[in-house]
Write an enzyme that holds these catalytic residues in place. Structure first.
Site: not given
Ligand code: GCU
Length: 430
Positions: A267, A271, A358, A408
Site C-alpha cells: 500500500s 509506493k 480503490w 487490500h
Molecule cells: C489509503 C490511501 C491509499 C493507501 C492506503 C494504505 O487507502 O488512500 O493510497 O495505499 O491508504 O496505505 O493502506
C-alpha cells in the site's frame, strides 16, 4: 447592498462546494467509466528522440524519467553527506522456535545517539550455507507488531490508530504486539532460506501533516529552511530514504547476499518501496503489493483513488508540485508504467487484490504491461497477455503479477508468490 452581502455570505459555502463538486468527479469503480486517456511514451525522450538501446535508456531516458518523477511526483531527495551508524541492541539466536536469529538493530542518522533513529528487526535463517538473500520492507505498526514476543521493544513513536492495532493516544500498547503478524510471515520466509528485515515507517516520518517538523526532513534543511521546497521530498521520499539506510546496514552484514536484497511494501509502503528502488539500484528485486495510486497504478485511468483525492487526504506524502495535477491527471508529464520501468532490468513483481478497487488492480496490471518494453531492451521477457483471473500468478518473465482473491492486504499467499518468483529469477533450487 447589505442584502446582497448577506445573500453572498449565505450562499458562499454552497457555491464553493458546488465548484469543488464539479472539480472532484465521482470515484470511478466501473471499467466502463474509465475515460479515454493516453500514456506518455516510455521509449521516446522529451526531445522526441527514440530510445532504441540500453545505452539510450541508461544514459538519457532513465535519468530523465527519474528527474521527472522527482520534480512532479515524489520530490527530490536532498543530498546527504552523513552516514548511517548502527548498533545491535538485542540478539536472540533461538527465535521462531530455533529457526532464526533475530536482531534488533538501531540505525542512527546523526553522530549523536539521541538524534532521529530507526529500529531494524532482522531475522536470519539459522540453517544456512553461505550468504542468504533477503527481503526488506517498512511496517505500519512498529516491529513489536510483526511478532507477538514481549522481548521485542515496544515502539514509543507516534502511530496511526487502525482497526485492531490497539493504539491509545497515538501510542502502541502491550496489546498491539503481533497485530501485523499476518503481513510478515517470518516463519515462511526464513523457512525458504531468506532473511527478513523490517522497520517502522513512522521512525522516519510520522504519517501526519505537521509541515515536516518531525521525522528526518529537518536534518536536511538549509539554514533558515523550515519545510521542503515544492520540488523536494514529502513523506514517501523520507520512507524510501529509510529503506536505503536499512539496505546500507544489510549490505554490511556478512550473512547477507548483497546482490540479492529485495525491497517489498504494501500500500503506501509499496509506493515507498517503488520510489526507493527507482532511486537506489542496489535493491536487487522489487515487490509492490497493492500500492495503488502513486504506486503501481496508472494515474491517467482515474479509476479508484486519484491524484486529487490522494493529495487532499494525504497532503504530506508527495511533493507540493504534485498538487498541480489534482483532478488534472491528463496534464501529468509521467505515468506509473514509467516508474515501474525504472526497476529494469531488476526483477519486478506487482500484486493486486480483487476487492481492492480503490487501488485499481487493472491499472496496476496495465502499468506492469506497459513497463515491459524496457525489459525487452535488456533481452528479458517482461509481462504480457490479458489480466489473469484471481489466484493465477503470471510470473514466467522478469515482471511478475498476481491478483489475489480478497481484500487490500499483504498475506501469506502474496509472500509465497514473491518467494517463488525470487527463487526462479535468482536460480535458487527448492
Ligand atoms: C489509503 C490511501 C491509499 C493507501 C492506503 C494504505 O487507502 O488512500 O493510497 O495505499 O491508504 O496505505 O493502506
Amino acid at each position: 447592498m447589505k442584502l446582497l452581502i448577506c445573500l453572498l455570505a449565505l450562499l458562499g459555502p454552497w457555491l464553493a462546494g458546488a465548484g469543488l463538486a464539479q472539480r472532484r468527479p465521482p470515484v470511478i469503480q466501473d471499467e466502463a467509466q474509465v475515460p479515454a486517456y493516453s500514456l506518455p511514451p516510455l521509449l521516446v525522450g522529451q526531445d522526441g528522440s527514440p530510445v532504441r538501446t540500453r545505452k539510450d535508456w541508461e544514459q538519457k531516458r532513465r535519468p530523465e524519467l527519474l528527474r521527472l518523477f522527482a520534480t512532479h511526483v515524489y520530490g527530490h531527495t536532498p543530498a546527504w553527506s552523513g552516514q548511517v551508524r548502527w548498533k545491535t541492541l538485542q540478539e536472540n539466536p533461538q527465535a521462531l522456535g530455533g529457526k532464526a536469529t533475530r536482531r534488533e538493530i538501531a540505525l542512527y542518522f546523526t553522530p549523536d545517539d539521541a538524534g532521529p533513529q530507526a529500529r531494524l528487526l532482522l531475522y536470519l535463517p539459522n540453517q544456512r550455507r553461505g550468504r542468504v538473500p533477503a527481503f526488506v520492507g517498512l511496517n505500519f505498526n512498529g516491529n513489536h507488531a510483526v511478532e507477538a514476543d514481549p522481548t521485542i521493544a515496544l515502539n514509543p513513536n507516534w502511530m496511526n490508530p487502525w482497526a485492531e492495532n490497539f493504539i491509545v493516544n497515538n501510542r502502541a500498547t502491550e496489546r498491539s504486539r503481533g497485530c501485523e503478524a499476518r503481513r510478515w510471515p517470518a516463519d515462511l520466509v526464513v523457512g525458504r532460506g531468506y532473511a527478513l528485515a523490517t522497520l517502522y515507517y513512522g521512525d522516519l516520518d510520522p504519517d501526519f501533516d505537521d509541515g515536516f517538523q518531525n521525522g528526518i526532513h529537518p536534518l536536511f534543511y538549509r539554514a533558515g529552511q523550515t519545510r521542503p521546497d515544492s520540488a523536494q521530498w514529502g513523506s514517501i521520499g523520507a520512507w524510501a530514504w529509510g529503506l536505503s539506510r536499512a539496505l546500507d546496514c544489510l549490505l554490511a552484514d556478512p550473512a547477507i547476499d548483497g546482490k540479492r536484497v529485495a525491497v517489498v511494501g504494501h500500500s503506501r509502503l509499496g509506493k515507498a518501496a517503488l520510489w526507493a528502488a527507482a532511486q537506489d539500484p542496489r535493491f536487487g528485486l522489487v515487490v509492490s503489493n497493492n500500492s495503488g495510486c502513486g504506486g503501481a497504478a496508472l494515474s491517467k485511468r482515474i479509476f479508484g483513488e486519484t491524484v486529487g483525492l490522494i493529495n487532499e487526504q494525504f497532503p504530506h506524502w508527495f511533493c507540493k508540485n504534485f498538487q498541480q495535477y489534482n483532478y488534472f491527471e491528463e496534464r501529468l508529464p509521467v505515468d506509473q508504467h514509467q516508474l515501474l520501468a525504472l526497476m529494469a532490468p531488476r526483477p519486478l513483481y506487482v500484486a493486486s487484490a480483487s476487492e481492492d478497487l480503490w487501488a485499481d488492480p487493472r491499472g496496476e496490471f496495465l502499468a506492469a504491461i506497459h513497463a515491459s518494453p524496457v525489459y525487452q531492451l535488456y533481452g528479458h521477457q517482461g509481462l504480457a497477455g490479458d489480466m489473469p483471473p484471481p489466484n493465477t500468478p503470471r510470473a514466467t518473465g522478469r515482471v511478475g503479477y498476481h491478483l489475489r482473491a480478497g481484500a487490500h492486504d499483504m498475506l501469506a499467499y502474496d509472500w509465497e508468490q514473491y518467494l517463488n518468483f525470487a527463487d526462479r529469477v535468482w536460480g535458487r533450487r527448492r
